[in-house]
Design a protein around this motif. Structure first.
Motif, PDB file in Angstrom:
ATOM      1  N   ASP A 182      46.610  30.267  35.971  1.00  0.00           N
ATOM      2  CA  ASP A 182      46.471  30.969  36.886  1.00  0.00           C
ATOM      3  C   ASP A 182      45.687  29.943  37.581  1.00  0.00           C
ATOM      4  OD1 ASP A 182      46.959  32.984  36.412  1.00  0.00           O
ATOM      5  OD2 ASP A 182      44.697  33.881  35.697  1.00  0.00           O
ATOM      6  N   GLU A 183      44.772  29.439  38.998  1.00  0.00           N
ATOM      7  CA  GLU A 183      44.319  28.580  39.274  1.00  0.00           C
ATOM      8  C   GLU A 183      43.103  27.780  39.221  1.00  0.00           C
ATOM      9  OE1 GLU A 183      42.207  27.998  44.404  1.00  0.00           O
ATOM     10  OE2 GLU A 183      44.689  29.515  43.995  1.00  0.00           O
ATOM     11  N   ASN A 184      41.838  29.343  38.488  1.00  0.00           N
ATOM     12  CA  ASN A 184      40.957  28.567  38.011  1.00  0.00           C
ATOM     13  C   ASN A 184      40.597  29.711  36.882  1.00  0.00           C
ATOM     14  OD1 ASN A 184      39.299  27.070  39.960  1.00  0.00           O
ATOM     15  ND2 ASN A 184      40.245  28.751  41.560  1.00  0.00           N
ATOM     16  N   PRO A 185      41.256  29.000  35.567  1.00  0.00           N
ATOM     17  CA  PRO A 185      41.299  29.967  34.574  1.00  0.00           C
ATOM     18  C   PRO A 185      40.189  29.562  33.989  1.00  0.00           C
ATOM     19  CG  PRO A 185      42.869  27.836  33.947  1.00  0.00           C
ATOM     20  CD  PRO A 185      42.047  28.184  35.056  1.00  0.00           C
ATOM     21  N   THR A 186      39.671  31.599  32.932  1.00  0.00           N
ATOM     22  CA  THR A 186      38.445  31.209  32.407  1.00  0.00           C
ATOM     23  C   THR A 186      39.103  32.312  30.971  1.00  0.00           C
ATOM     24  OG1 THR A 186      38.171  33.612  33.523  1.00  0.00           O
ATOM     25  CG2 THR A 186      37.654  32.357  34.810  1.00  0.00           C
ATOM     26  N   LYS A 187      37.597  32.232  31.037  1.00  0.00           N
ATOM     27  CA  LYS A 187      38.577  32.633  28.465  1.00  0.00           C
ATOM     28  C   LYS A 187      37.286  34.490  29.223  1.00  0.00           C
ATOM     29  CE  LYS A 187      38.883  28.614  26.056  1.00  0.00           C
ATOM     30  NZ  LYS A 187      38.375  28.052  25.099  1.00  0.00           N
ATOM     31  N   THR A 188      37.945  35.531  28.540  1.00  0.00           N
ATOM     32  CA  THR A 188      37.082  36.048  28.442  1.00  0.00           C
ATOM     33  C   THR A 188      37.284  36.864  27.146  1.00  0.00           C
ATOM     34  OG1 THR A 188      37.699  36.862  30.676  1.00  0.00           O
ATOM     35  CG2 THR A 188      37.233  38.661  29.920  1.00  0.00           C
ATOM     36  N   THR A 189      35.935  37.584  26.835  1.00  0.00           N
ATOM     37  CA  THR A 189      35.719  37.996  24.953  1.00  0.00           C
ATOM     38  C   THR A 189      35.283  39.047  25.202  1.00  0.00           C
ATOM     39  OG1 THR A 189      35.128  35.975  24.811  1.00  0.00           O
ATOM     40  CG2 THR A 189      34.425  38.061  23.166  1.00  0.00           C
ATOM     41  N   HIS A 190      36.655  39.898  24.526  1.00  0.00           N
ATOM     42  CA  HIS A 190      36.878  41.202  24.532  1.00  0.00           C
ATOM     43  C   HIS A 190      36.735  41.821  22.757  1.00  0.00           C
ATOM     44  CE1 HIS A 190      38.719  41.817  28.321  1.00  0.00           C
ATOM     45  NE2 HIS A 190      39.081  40.581  28.090  1.00  0.00           N
ATOM     46  N   SER A 191      35.819  43.385  23.038  1.00  0.00           N
ATOM     47  CA  SER A 191      35.489  44.104  21.471  1.00  0.00           C
ATOM     48  C   SER A 191      35.959  44.931  21.752  1.00  0.00           C
ATOM     49  CB  SER A 191      33.633  44.030  22.111  1.00  0.00           C
ATOM     50  OG  SER A 191      33.233  42.062  21.939  1.00  0.00           O
ATOM     51  N   ALA A 192      35.327  45.952  20.271  1.00  0.00           N
ATOM     52  CA  ALA A 192      36.587  47.088  19.795  1.00  0.00           C
ATOM     53  C   ALA A 192      36.200  47.952  21.255  1.00  0.00           C
ATOM     54  CB  ALA A 192      35.212  47.907  18.785  1.00  0.00           C
ATOM     55  N   GLY A 193      37.258  48.432  21.806  1.00  0.00           N
ATOM     56  CA  GLY A 193      36.554  49.460  22.668  1.00  0.00           C
ATOM     57  C   GLY A 193      37.737  49.301  23.722  1.00  0.00           C
ATOM     58  N   ASP A 194      37.746  47.981  24.005  1.00  0.00           N
ATOM     59  CA  ASP A 194      38.508  47.290  25.476  1.00  0.00           C
ATOM     60  C   ASP A 194      39.741  47.759  25.575  1.00  0.00           C
ATOM     61  OD1 ASP A 194      35.369  46.578  25.594  1.00  0.00           O
ATOM     62  OD2 ASP A 194      35.986  44.948  25.801  1.00  0.00           O
ATOM     63  N   ARG A 195      40.014  47.003  26.481  1.00  0.00           N
ATOM     64  CA  ARG A 195      41.790  47.626  26.992  1.00  0.00           C
ATOM     65  C   ARG A 195      42.526  45.778  27.563  1.00  0.00           C
ATOM     66  NH1 ARG A 195      45.363  51.549  29.917  1.00  0.00           N
ATOM     67  NH2 ARG A 195      47.402  50.895  30.165  1.00  0.00           N
TER      68      ARG A 195
END
Length: 96
Positions: free
Chosen positions: A59-72
């Protein structure tokens, strides 16, 4: 009083209800790492327990995203992504 705890079959049925014919319940070990890669089709990940962090390095500006229980987490076909599993591991239902 009836229990509201979901079973593996319940989670897999939920992912199938989103239109994914193939489902797999998968558990990663704590701190597992997946180097940048892609898949040929759209995939979804329903986090059941634990955490994962994802980024899209092209991606042009990559970011990290954290996902937890219940996330899709949906990953488009052929979109390069990189994944880190949390310190408690991560169980997810993967659909494609």
């Amino acid at each position: 009083m009836a229990s509201t705890t979901k079973t593996r079959e319940d989670y897999e049925a939920e992912v199938r209800s989103w239109g994914f014919a193939n489902t797999l319940t998968w558990t990663d070990a704590p701190n597992a790492y997946y180097s940048p890669h892609s898949h040929e089709s759209l995939t979804t990940h329903l986090i059941v327990d634990g955490q994962l962090t994802i980024t899209y390095p092209k991606d042009e500006n990559p970011t990290k995203t954290t996902h937890s229980a219940g996330d899709r987490v949906d990953v488009d076909a052929r979109r390069v992504h990189e994944v880190w599993i949390g310190p408690q591991g991560c169980t997810m239902v993967i659909g494609d």
